[in-house]
Design a protein around this motif. Structure first.
Motif, PDB file in Angstrom:
ATOM      1  N   GLN A  76       3.668   3.447   2.344  1.00 41.96           N
ATOM      2  CA  GLN A  76       3.216   3.480   3.732  1.00 41.96           C
ATOM      3  C   GLN A  76       4.321   2.875   4.588  1.00 41.96           C
ATOM      4  O   GLN A  76       4.803   1.780   4.310  1.00 41.96           O
ATOM      5  N   PRO A  77       4.759   3.576   5.635  1.00 43.94           N
ATOM      6  CA  PRO A  77       5.814   3.019   6.487  1.00 43.94           C
ATOM      7  C   PRO A  77       5.323   1.795   7.251  1.00 43.94           C
ATOM      8  O   PRO A  77       4.129   1.659   7.530  1.00 43.94           O
ATOM      9  N   GLU A  78       6.255   0.922   7.553  1.00 44.35           N
ATOM     10  CA  GLU A  78       5.930  -0.243   8.366  1.00 44.35           C
ATOM     11  C   GLU A  78       5.496   0.240   9.744  1.00 44.35           C
ATOM     12  O   GLU A  78       6.040   1.212  10.267  1.00 44.35           O
TER      13      GLU A  78
ATOM     14  N   PHE B   7      -5.137  12.334  -8.158  1.00 43.13           N
ATOM     15  CA  PHE B   7      -4.347  11.878  -7.009  1.00 43.13           C
ATOM     16  C   PHE B   7      -2.882  12.209  -7.232  1.00 43.13           C
ATOM     17  O   PHE B   7      -2.439  12.455  -8.360  1.00 43.13           O
ATOM     18  N   GLU B   8      -2.178  12.241  -6.138  1.00 40.33           N
ATOM     19  CA  GLU B   8      -0.738  12.477  -6.173  1.00 40.33           C
ATOM     20  C   GLU B   8      -0.082  11.441  -5.264  1.00 40.33           C
ATOM     21  O   GLU B   8      -0.482  11.282  -4.110  1.00 40.33           O
TER      22      GLU B   8
ATOM     23  N   ALA C  93       0.842  -1.191   0.000  1.00 43.72           N
ATOM     24  CA  ALA C  93       0.000   0.000   0.000  1.00 43.72           C
ATOM     25  C   ALA C  93       0.880   1.244   0.000  1.00 43.72           C
ATOM     26  O   ALA C  93       1.980   1.263   0.552  1.00 43.72           O
ATOM     27  N   ASN C  94       0.371   2.254  -0.655  1.00 46.13           N
ATOM     28  CA  ASN C  94       1.069   3.528  -0.741  1.00 46.13           C
ATOM     29  C   ASN C  94       0.171   4.632  -0.203  1.00 46.13           C
ATOM     30  O   ASN C  94      -1.035   4.446  -0.050  1.00 46.13           O
ATOM     31  N   ILE C  95       0.769   5.776   0.022  1.00 47.16           N
ATOM     32  CA  ILE C  95       0.021   6.938   0.493  1.00 47.16           C
ATOM     33  C   ILE C  95      -0.209   7.856  -0.707  1.00 47.16           C
ATOM     34  O   ILE C  95       0.728   8.168  -1.448  1.00 47.16           O
TER      35      ILE C  95
ATOM     36  N   ASN D 112      -8.084  14.912   0.750  1.00 48.66           N
ATOM     37  CA  ASN D 112      -7.931  13.757   1.644  1.00 48.66           C
ATOM     38  C   ASN D 112      -6.597  13.078   1.346  1.00 48.66           C
ATOM     39  O   ASN D 112      -5.994  13.301   0.297  1.00 48.66           O
ATOM     40  N   ARG D 113      -6.172  12.254   2.288  1.00 51.11           N
ATOM     41  CA  ARG D 113      -5.037  11.360   2.072  1.00 51.11           C
ATOM     42  C   ARG D 113      -5.513   9.956   2.376  1.00 51.11           C
ATOM     43  O   ARG D 113      -6.239   9.744   3.346  1.00 51.11           O
ATOM     44  N   ILE D 114      -5.110   9.029   1.535  1.00 54.30           N
ATOM     45  CA  ILE D 114      -5.523   7.642   1.745  1.00 54.30           C
ATOM     46  C   ILE D 114      -4.332   6.715   1.575  1.00 54.30           C
ATOM     47  O   ILE D 114      -3.325   7.076   0.971  1.00 54.30           O
ATOM     48  N   VAL D 115      -4.496   5.529   2.114  1.00 48.63           N
ATOM     49  CA  VAL D 115      -3.528   4.461   1.913  1.00 48.63           C
ATOM     50  C   VAL D 115      -4.217   3.426   1.046  1.00 48.63           C
ATOM     51  O   VAL D 115      -5.286   2.912   1.402  1.00 48.63           O
ATOM     52  N   ALA D 116      -3.652   3.156  -0.114  1.00 49.28           N
ATOM     53  CA  ALA D 116      -4.274   2.229  -1.054  1.00 49.28           C
ATOM     54  C   ALA D 116      -3.223   1.758  -2.053  1.00 49.28           C
ATOM     55  O   ALA D 116      -2.095   2.256  -2.066  1.00 49.28           O
TER      56      ALA D 116
END
Length: 130
Positions: A39-41, A33-34, A2-4, A16-20
């Motif tokens: 996503q950090p561990e 989106f940008e 997953a990325n931010i 908004n910001r999402i993790v997907a």
């Protein structure tokens, strides 16, 4: 993985910001989106195990460097009579680091002058992990 992503409105403002994953973002937010990064561990937190009263006293002895004479004074201190009664009668043999009763135990020992603030923290920092 997953990325931010930063989700943007039609004017390019962040909403908004999402993790997907990228497939999801492209499907539901095409062109809006940008990518911000991976996503950090998650931070690993120690898992503390329970200790018994013998281990607890050993930990306090180790942290304070209490001599046998000092421990005798600690155990015989009239200001700690209630503490020792509660220790014998109300405290079970299993003690958990983050249980409120542990904080009360350390408060009593610190208030009586047998444990300094740094030593109190050292008891918690040196608590055995699972």
């Amino acid at each position: 993985m997953a990325n931010i992503y930063k989700i943007l409105d039609p004017d390019g403002n962040e909403v908004n910001r999402i993790v997907a994953d990228e497939v999801f973002v492209q499907e539901f937010y095409p062109g809006r989106f940008e990518y911000l990064g991976e996503q950090p561990e998650p931070e690993a937190y120690p898992s503390y195990r329970s200790i018994d009263k013998v281990e607890a006293m050993g930990l306090i002895r180790a942290v304070t460097g209490m001599s046998a004479a000092e421990e005798l004074a600690f155990r015989d201190d009239p200001n700690l009579a209630l503490f020792w009664r509660i220790w014998r009668e109300d405290v079970g043999n299993v003690i958990w680091r983050d249980h409120p009763l542990t904080a009360q135990i350390l408060d009593a020992i610190e208030a009586a002058g047998y444990l300094g603030t740094a030593q109190r923290q050292a008891v918690l920092d040196n608590w055995p992990t699972a």
